[in-house]
Structure formats: structure tokens, C-alpha cells
Design a protein around this motif. Structure first.
Motif, short mmCIF file in Angstrom:
data_model
loop_
_atom_site.label_atom_id
_atom_site.label_comp_id
_atom_site.label_asym_id
_atom_site.label_seq_id
_atom_site.Cartn_x
_atom_site.Cartn_y
_atom_site.Cartn_z
N SER A 242 60.93 -29.72 -7.36
CA SER A 242 61.85 -30.86 -7.78
C SER A 242 62.12 -31.45 -6.58
N ARG A 243 61.71 -32.50 -6.19
CA ARG A 243 61.96 -33.39 -4.90
C ARG A 243 63.41 -33.74 -5.15
N ASP A 244 63.97 -34.19 -6.50
CA ASP A 244 65.36 -34.49 -6.66
C ASP A 244 66.30 -33.46 -6.22
N ARG A 245 66.21 -32.14 -6.47
CA ARG A 245 66.96 -31.11 -6.19
C ARG A 245 66.74 -30.58 -4.99
N PHE A 246 65.61 -30.50 -4.61
CA PHE A 246 65.35 -29.88 -3.00
C PHE A 246 64.79 -30.80 -2.07
N GLY A 247 64.58 -31.99 -2.26
CA GLY A 247 64.00 -32.78 -0.96
C GLY A 247 62.44 -32.62 -0.87
N GLY A 248 62.10 -33.73 -0.24
CA GLY A 248 60.71 -33.85 -0.28
C GLY A 248 59.98 -33.23 0.78
N THR A 249 60.63 -32.76 1.86
CA THR A 249 59.80 -32.18 3.20
C THR A 249 58.74 -31.07 2.84
N ARG A 250 59.21 -30.35 1.94
CA ARG A 250 58.34 -29.14 1.91
C ARG A 250 57.67 -29.42 0.31
N SER A 251 57.48 -30.65 -0.41
CA SER A 251 57.07 -31.00 -1.68
C SER A 251 57.95 -30.39 -2.54
#
Ligand code: 4AZ
Length: 276
Positions: free
Chosen positions: A55-64
């Protein structure tokens, strides 16, 4: 320290995303024997059933957006840990997470290789007990099926793969040091299936959980070393080419006398049949 596993995981995953943005900041030495403490890099092509939950919303996009592992047990069915779907891990109730995805075929989370598939349904085991950690699994239904070649077979009750002393491997993108160093690429560590008696002696009942042979299996090295860690939760433990466990809990990572505890797959199969 005996901390609530799920809170640690959520916080750690967020920190991991931040750390990954600065890959040269502080390259922590990975002890040769310390993944997925003490593991090695592996190719997802050789283990296509390992998937990342995102979940990029919850955990950010750096590691997908990776925050847990999962495993493909049917063309449209992924197993993960029940605790991965909890508010403690996600930070919000599951129904508020609108971009939950399964990522298949991507070993390096900094790339966009493979497939990102939407999750159309999540079913948390109704028998999951967060106080003992027993029954720690959830089934995810994929919006589109994966090829049959991604599916791993589950080891049923009585399968030789559960026998103490059997060599197994655990897979994930979690912490490789126990100090919040999240993997960018898929790792696996070789661990040994331990006897229930050893697991019960290690975890007779505490805030961490209680080892329950009927629904859990434990694996590691009694002297410590190779193990699963934060961020690996929900990912597979494989022996004799079959799925035997899902990363669930433990006291720390790779500590002597504190083996990793896994959801026993034969029990998952039994419960899934009951609720099918
Ligand atoms: C966790 O926090 C966790 N060493 C997963 C696996 C283990 C410990 C903690 C096993 O998700």
C-alpha cells in the motif's frame, strides 16, 4: 524486548521506506550469518509464489509500498498473516486502505517489474486469536488470476515436510539485521524445522504469544542466526518444495533460543475447507 509485533512492523516498515530513500546513508554490515536475517539474495523467477503486499498510501512508494509478504496458493488466492491486515499494522482499519495490492514477479522493490494486482476480497481467519497469535492467516482474492506456474502446493497434515530436522527456507523483503534495515531485493534464509517440544520450551506463553503445536510450526537455528524478521510477516516457509508455514511471530530475530514461529499450513488448509 517483548513488544507488540504488529506495531513494530508498521513503524518499522515506514522507517524502512524512509531509509531506502537514502541508500548510501548508513550501509549497515549484514553479518554473514546473521535475513531474512542471515539470508541470501534470491531470484523471484525461482520462487514465483512469493509476493509482496503493498500500500503506497500507507507505507510510501520507495519500496513499492511493501509492508508484508504473501504466498500464491491458487491462481487467484494469496495467503498472508492475519496480523498484516490489522489496524495496528496498517495504521487505519483495512476498509480505509484503498490501494492494497499484491506484487508478483518483482524481486527488486525499486523497480516496476512483474505485476501489481488489486485485491478484490480479504478474509481474515475468524479463528485468529491476537493474544496467542494462533490462526494467524488471511486469504486475499486477486482481481485477476496469476499463471498456474506461480502456485505452490501446500503440505497437508502428516506430510514429511513438517518433520523436525527438515531443511526449510523462509522468503521475504523484511529487516535483514533486526535493526530496521529493510531489504530492497528478495532474500531467503535456510532454517531447520524444530520439534514442537523445543518451540513450546521457547514460548510457553508470554506477551509475545504462546506456541500452540496444532496451529503453529517453529523453525530456526537453536544457536540463533538465520531467521525471519519484521516485514517478512505473511511470507512463505517452504520445505521439500511445499508450503509449510507463514511468517507469524517470534521474540526478536535470529536470537539464540528464540526461533521464528510460523502459521502451520496444514491447519490453514483445514480451516479454509471449513469456511469454504
Ligand atoms: C514481526 O514483527 C516478526 N523472528 C516476524 C517474524 C519474527 C519476529 C517478528 C520471527 O513481524
Amino acid at each position: 524486548m517483548r513488544r507488540p509485533i504488529v506495531r513494530t512492523l508498521a513503524r518499522a516498515a515506514a522507517l524502512g521506506a524512509a531509509a531506502a530513500a537514502l541508500p548510501l546513508a548508513s550501509p549497515a554490515p549484514v553479518a554473514a550469518d546473521s535475513v531474512v536475517v542471515g539470508g541470501k539474495l534470491v531470484r523471484v523467477a525461482d520462487s514465483p509464489w512469493v509476493v509482496a503486499l503493498s500500500s503506497r498510501d500507507r507505507f510510501g512508494g520507495t519500496r513499492s509500498g511493501q509492508f508484508c509478504g504473501g504466498v500464491v496458493v491458487g491462481r487467484s488466492t494469496v495467503l498472508t498473516a492475519a496480523h498484516c491486515m490489522s489496524k495496528e499494522v496498517l495504521g487505519v482499519p483495512l476498509r480505509r486502505v484503498s490501494d492494497l495490492k499484491v506484487i508478483a514477479g518483482r524481486e527488486d522493490l525499486a523497480t516496476n517489474a512483474g505485476n501489481e494486482i488489486s485485491v478484490s476480497n480479504v478474509k481474515t481467519n475468524p479463528e485468529y486469536d491476537a493474544s496467542t497469535n494462533s490462526g494467524d492467516f488471511a486469504t486475499l482474492t486477486l482481481a485477476e488470476p496469476l499463471p498456474e506456474s506461480y502456485v505452490i502446493r501446500a503440505a497437508g497434515a502428516g506430510d514429511a515436510a513438517y518433520k523436525p530436522g527438515t531443511s526449510a527456507a523462509v522468503y521475504g523483503w523484511g529487516d535483514t539485521t533486526g535493526r530496521g534495515n529493510y531489504a530492497q531485493s528478495l532474500h531467503a534464509a535456510d532454517v531447520t524445522v524444530l520439534a514442537d517440544k523445543e518451540c513450546q520450551e521457547a514460548y510457553p506463553g508470554s506477551a509475545d504469544g504462546t506456541y500452540t503445536p496444532a496451529s503453529m510450526v517453529c523453525a530456526g537455528e537453536i544457536q540463533g542466526g538465520r531467521d525471519a524478521c519484521q516485514g517478512d510477516s505473511g511470507g512463505p516457509l517452504v520445505a521439500r518444495g511445499k508450503l509449510i508455514g507463514l511468517v507469524s511471530w517470534g521474540d526478536g530475530c535470529g536470537r539464540a533460543g528464540s526461533p521464528g514461529v510460523y502459521t502451520r499450513i496444514s491447519e490453514v488448509v483445514r480451516v479454509m475447507k471449513r469456511y469454504a
